[in-house]
Write a protein that holds these residues in place. Structure first.
Motif, PDB file in Angstrom:
ATOM      1  N   LYS A  45      36.846  30.951  35.291  1.00 32.84           N
ATOM      2  CA  LYS A  45      36.234  32.273  35.453  1.00 32.84           C
ATOM      3  C   LYS A  45      35.080  32.208  36.454  1.00 32.84           C
ATOM      4  O   LYS A  45      34.371  33.197  36.643  1.00 32.84           O
ATOM      5  N   ARG A  91      45.584  37.923  38.499  1.00 35.58           N
ATOM      6  CA  ARG A  91      44.613  38.955  38.160  1.00 35.58           C
ATOM      7  C   ARG A  91      44.932  39.488  36.772  1.00 35.58           C
ATOM      8  O   ARG A  91      46.084  39.615  36.397  1.00 35.58           O
ATOM      9  N   GLY A  92      43.892  39.734  35.990  1.00 37.99           N
ATOM     10  CA  GLY A  92      44.081  40.274  34.654  1.00 37.99           C
ATOM     11  C   GLY A  92      44.507  39.252  33.622  1.00 37.99           C
ATOM     12  O   GLY A  92      44.963  39.614  32.540  1.00 37.99           O
ATOM     13  N   ASP A  94      42.397  36.513  32.806  1.00 38.01           N
ATOM     14  CA  ASP A  94      41.188  35.840  32.326  1.00 38.01           C
ATOM     15  C   ASP A  94      41.009  34.452  32.921  1.00 38.01           C
ATOM     16  O   ASP A  94      40.404  33.574  32.306  1.00 38.01           O
ATOM     17  N   GLU A  97      40.386  34.704  38.603  1.00 39.15           N
ATOM     18  CA  GLU A  97      40.305  36.052  39.175  1.00 39.15           C
ATOM     19  C   GLU A  97      39.665  36.027  40.572  1.00 39.15           C
ATOM     20  O   GLU A  97      40.048  36.807  41.452  1.00 39.15           O
ATOM     21  N   SER A  98      38.687  35.131  40.769  1.00 41.49           N
ATOM     22  CA  SER A  98      37.943  35.111  42.036  1.00 41.49           C
ATOM     23  C   SER A  98      38.791  34.627  43.210  1.00 41.49           C
ATOM     24  O   SER A  98      38.390  34.758  44.368  1.00 41.49           O
ATOM     25  N   TYR A 100      41.876  35.789  43.744  1.00 38.60           N
ATOM     26  CA  TYR A 100      42.911  36.788  44.021  1.00 38.60           C
ATOM     27  C   TYR A 100      42.944  37.146  45.512  1.00 38.60           C
ATOM     28  O   TYR A 100      41.923  37.467  46.128  1.00 38.60           O
TER      29      TYR A 100
END
Length: 297
Positions: A45, A91-92, A94, A97-98, A100
């Motif tokens: 994350k 994405r989505g 958890d 995400e960074s 993407y």
């Protein structure tokens, strides 16, 4: 320091939800050279810079330890991901995400000063199964289903040397998808709902083996969930063998014998195997991308 080059060596990486593991694989051989790997824990994350630096660090530590330059790279990568272009589409979920929309292939090519053609990506479940199939040397005509039980529910099918991702984790199951009922987060969530937060599968399995009622109840539910999913897809795919890996498989004594027995009663008589290569499976399977595929029929 100038590191030695060996064009037959592939630096293979397994990208997990909380770690990266890398090791050198000799092209076409189903094992990590000397069994040596570098494993780095990371926060998936975290920022793009934090994640990429952890990944770079793992490869650089491997190169220094084995005195070999990084010339070819193979990634076993969770999806969604554009495996041809090397672009993250996660994405989505958890995690990561960074990253993407980032072109991981280009980023690594620049960092290690190698051509982009020397960096390949494979779905992690597909890589896991292909590594296991190569290591087990099962008969080519056998239809083999591979599943990984961990931070995600991975699935792939292999026959005649051709291994493909199935992405069954997104299949409808109960009021959601299979991935929500067969992964580590299901165990954490179920325990939290019972008022006991912060426990991982390893700790819950320890309690179950000591007879703790809630832990035993969770493994009963997990047995039911996994049986239902495997029954549905085994009926469609007709596998001769099912290979199981992932961190939850370390607690297989608490659910797998019952799953197999229940499937037999339902008419599914596939042979179950635990992963031979353990955490090396996906790295080995990803490295096979550099070996021209041979479909045996």
């Amino acid at each position: 320091m100038i590191l030695a080059h060996n064009n037959d060596l592939i630096a293979a990486a397994d990208i997990g939800g909380s770690h990266i593991t890398v090791g050198f694989v000799q092209n076409g051989l189903p094992k990590i050279i000397d069994g040596y790997t570098v494993r780095i824990k990371l926060d998936s994350k975290g920022t793009q810079e934090e994640i990429l630096n952890a990944w770079f660090d793992a490869f650089e530590q491997l190169a220094l330890k084995k005195d070999r330059a990084i010339g070819r790279i193979a990634f076993a990568m969770p999806g969604p991901f554009d495996y041809q272009k090397g672009v993250s589409l996660i994405r989505g979920l958890d995690k990561y995400e960074s990253l993407y929309g980032e072109n991981i292939k280009s980023i690594f090519a620049r960092h290690f000063k190698i051509d982009e053609t020397n960096i390949l990506f494979r779905n992690d479940a597909e890589a896991f199964l292909h590594g296991e199939v190569m290591a087990a040397a099962l008969a080519a005509d056998r239809r083999i289903l591979g599943i990984t039980l961990g931070t995600g529910f991975g699935s792939a099918i292999s026959q005649y040397g051709d291994t493909k991702d199935l992405n069954l984790g997104l299949a409808a199951f109960k009021d959601s998808i299979a991935d929500d009922f067969l992964t580590t987060r299901w165990f954490r969530s179920a325990y939290e709902k019972a008022g006991r937060a912060g426990l991982e599968v390893q700790e819950i399995s320890y309690l179950a083996r000591r007879g703790e009622p809630l832990a035993l109840k969770l493994f009963d539910e997990y047995t039911e969930n996994l049986t239902a999913v495997l029954h549905q897809f085994s009926a469609e795919l007709s596998p001769d063998d099912i290979i199981i890996g992932g961190n939850i498989a370390k607690a297989q004594d608490l659910f797998l014998p019952r799953v197999q027995k229940r499937l037999e009663l339902l008419g599914i008589r596939a042979n179950f195997h635990l992963a031979l290569l353990g955490e090396h499976s996906a790295m080995v399977g990803s490295a096979y991308l550099f070996k021209p595929q041979t479909i045996i029929k």
